[in-house]
Design a protein around this motif. Structure first.
Motif, PDB file in Angstrom:
ATOM      1  N   LEU A 131       0.827  -1.202   0.000  1.00 21.97           N
ATOM      2  CA  LEU A 131       0.000   0.000   0.000  1.00 21.97           C
ATOM      3  C   LEU A 131       0.863   1.256   0.000  1.00 21.97           C
ATOM      4  N   ALA A 132       1.970   1.222   0.722  1.00 18.88           N
ATOM      5  CA  ALA A 132       2.844   2.399   0.801  1.00 18.88           C
ATOM      6  C   ALA A 132       3.477   2.732  -0.540  1.00 18.88           C
ATOM      7  N   THR A 133       3.709   1.717  -1.372  1.00 24.32           N
ATOM      8  CA  THR A 133       4.325   1.956  -2.672  1.00 24.32           C
ATOM      9  C   THR A 133       3.314   2.396  -3.721  1.00 24.32           C
ATOM     10  N   ALA A 134       2.020   2.263  -3.417  1.00 22.37           N
ATOM     11  CA  ALA A 134       0.976   2.638  -4.374  1.00 22.37           C
ATOM     12  C   ALA A 134       0.771   4.149  -4.356  1.00 22.37           C
ATOM     13  N   GLY A 135       0.490   4.718  -5.500  1.00 25.67           N
ATOM     14  CA  GLY A 135       0.219   6.144  -5.576  1.00 25.67           C
ATOM     15  C   GLY A 135      -1.136   6.478  -4.986  1.00 25.67           C
ATOM     16  N   VAL A 179      -5.684   3.102  -8.940  1.00 26.00           N
ATOM     17  CA  VAL A 179      -6.215   1.742  -8.831  1.00 26.00           C
ATOM     18  C   VAL A 179      -5.326   0.909  -7.915  1.00 26.00           C
ATOM     19  N   ALA A 180      -4.024   1.166  -7.977  1.00 24.13           N
ATOM     20  CA  ALA A 180      -3.094   0.427  -7.116  1.00 24.13           C
ATOM     21  C   ALA A 180      -3.373   0.705  -5.641  1.00 24.13           C
ATOM     22  N   ALA A 181      -3.774   1.939  -5.323  1.00 26.33           N
ATOM     23  CA  ALA A 181      -4.094   2.265  -3.934  1.00 26.33           C
ATOM     24  C   ALA A 181      -5.328   1.501  -3.466  1.00 26.33           C
ATOM     25  N   VAL A 182      -6.322   1.366  -4.338  1.00 26.32           N
ATOM     26  CA  VAL A 182      -7.522   0.605  -3.999  1.00 26.32           C
ATOM     27  C   VAL A 182      -7.170  -0.872  -3.789  1.00 26.32           C
ATOM     28  N   LEU A 183      -6.353  -1.409  -4.689  1.00 25.62           N
ATOM     29  CA  LEU A 183      -5.921  -2.795  -4.532  1.00 25.62           C
ATOM     30  C   LEU A 183      -5.092  -2.965  -3.261  1.00 25.62           C
ATOM     31  N   GLY A 184      -4.308  -1.936  -2.926  1.00 28.22           N
ATOM     32  CA  GLY A 184      -3.543  -1.986  -1.684  1.00 28.22           C
ATOM     33  C   GLY A 184      -4.444  -2.028  -0.470  1.00 28.22           C
ATOM     34  N   ALA A 185      -5.544  -1.273  -0.493  1.00 27.07           N
ATOM     35  CA  ALA A 185      -6.500  -1.294   0.605  1.00 27.07           C
ATOM     36  C   ALA A 185      -7.156  -2.673   0.722  1.00 27.07           C
ATOM     37  N   VAL A 186      -7.457  -3.287  -0.416  1.00 28.94           N
ATOM     38  CA  VAL A 186      -8.013  -4.642  -0.411  1.00 28.94           C
ATOM     39  C   VAL A 186      -7.016  -5.605   0.233  1.00 28.94           C
ATOM     40  N   ALA A 187      -5.743  -5.459  -0.132  1.00 27.66           N
ATOM     41  CA  ALA A 187      -4.701  -6.329   0.422  1.00 27.66           C
ATOM     42  C   ALA A 187      -4.553  -6.128   1.924  1.00 27.66           C
ATOM     43  N   VAL A 188      -4.649  -4.881   2.380  1.00 26.61           N
ATOM     44  CA  VAL A 188      -4.527  -4.597   3.817  1.00 26.61           C
ATOM     45  C   VAL A 188      -5.681  -5.234   4.586  1.00 26.61           C
ATOM     46  N   ALA A 189      -6.903  -5.061   4.080  1.00 23.61           N
ATOM     47  CA  ALA A 189      -8.058  -5.657   4.752  1.00 23.61           C
ATOM     48  C   ALA A 189      -7.950  -7.181   4.787  1.00 23.61           C
TER      49      ALA A 189
END
Length: 232
Positions: A188-192, A196-206
């Motif tokens: 998530l930290a590497t996503a802008g 879309v990468a930030a949204v996918l990062g949030a999915v990964a965090v959850a």
């Protein structure tokens, strides 16, 4: 244990709905903290921080239910939109904040030493101490959180709730769970921002947090750990 935990958030309709809700809560918290960072250092920064408290508490409350769930149950519990879930989540946030405070202080102290250019011995000792304090704080945290779910806030701060954690089953569960959470937050930290990468990062965090809570719950169940009988 690991294979079942990886399927856990998506097992059954209730689990999938809860996972989708958790992802939405994580996104809400991230957006609000992004707004808060834009408002810093004005007094208006308090507004998004306060608004982030309900979704953060509800997410923490659900993780608490997963952490304390019966390991024999294969499906994830349904998400609860209730005052009780909010109160449990708020209780867990308080416990987590207190247990992680020494780690935060140690990390800030290490940063101060590095920035100020302290003596040679301090440059070696400070990072080591910070690492040990952080690992110790994070290692005992799941036991304290589970005790707070089972027996209330006072139990979360009882030394009796930290006994039994020196077991191989819990150490393995803690190592895997911590690795999953660290990898998810790193992604998530590497996503802008606002991508879309930030949204996918949030999915990964959850996803990582729900899986980690399940793994830790089973690790606690297999260890000699027991929640303190401290009152609510």
């Amino acid at each position: 244990m690991l294979a079942e935990a990886l399927r856990y958030p998506l097992g059954g309709r209730a689990g999938r709905d809860a996972f989708a809700t958790c992802t939405g809560l994580v996104l809400a918290v991230l957006v609000l903290f992004r707004v808060g960072s834009a408002l810093w250092p004005t007094p208006l920064v308090a507004l998004p921080v306060v608004l982030a408290l309900p979704p953060a508490s509800l997410f923490a409350g659900y993780l608490g239910r997963v952490l304390s769930a019966d390991p024999g149950r294969s499906g994830a519990p349904p998400f609860a939109w209730s005052l009780g879930a909010f109160r449990v989540g708020l209780r867990l946030l308080v416990v987590a904040s207190v247990y992680l405070l020494p780690a935060v202080v140690a990390l800030f102290g290490t940063a101060f030493v590095l920035i100020s250019g302290g003596g040679g011995s301090l440059l070696t000792i400070a990072p080591t101490v910070a690492l040990l304090v952080t690992v110790a704080s994070v290692y005992v945290l799941p036991g304290a959180l589970s005790a707070a779910v089972h027996r209330g806030l006072r139990a979360g701060f009882s030394r009796r709730s930290l006994g039994g954690l020196a077991s191989g089953s819990y150490f393995f569960a803690w190592t895997v769970a911590t690795s999953l959470v660290v990898v998810a937050w790193s992604a998530l930290a590497t996503a802008g921002v606002a991508t879309v990468a930030a949204v996918l990062g949030a999915v990964a965090v959850a996803y990582a947090h729900v899986v980690a809570a399940r793994i830790l719950g089973e690790g606690l169940f297999r260890s000699p750990w027991e929640p303190s009988p401290g009152g609510v």
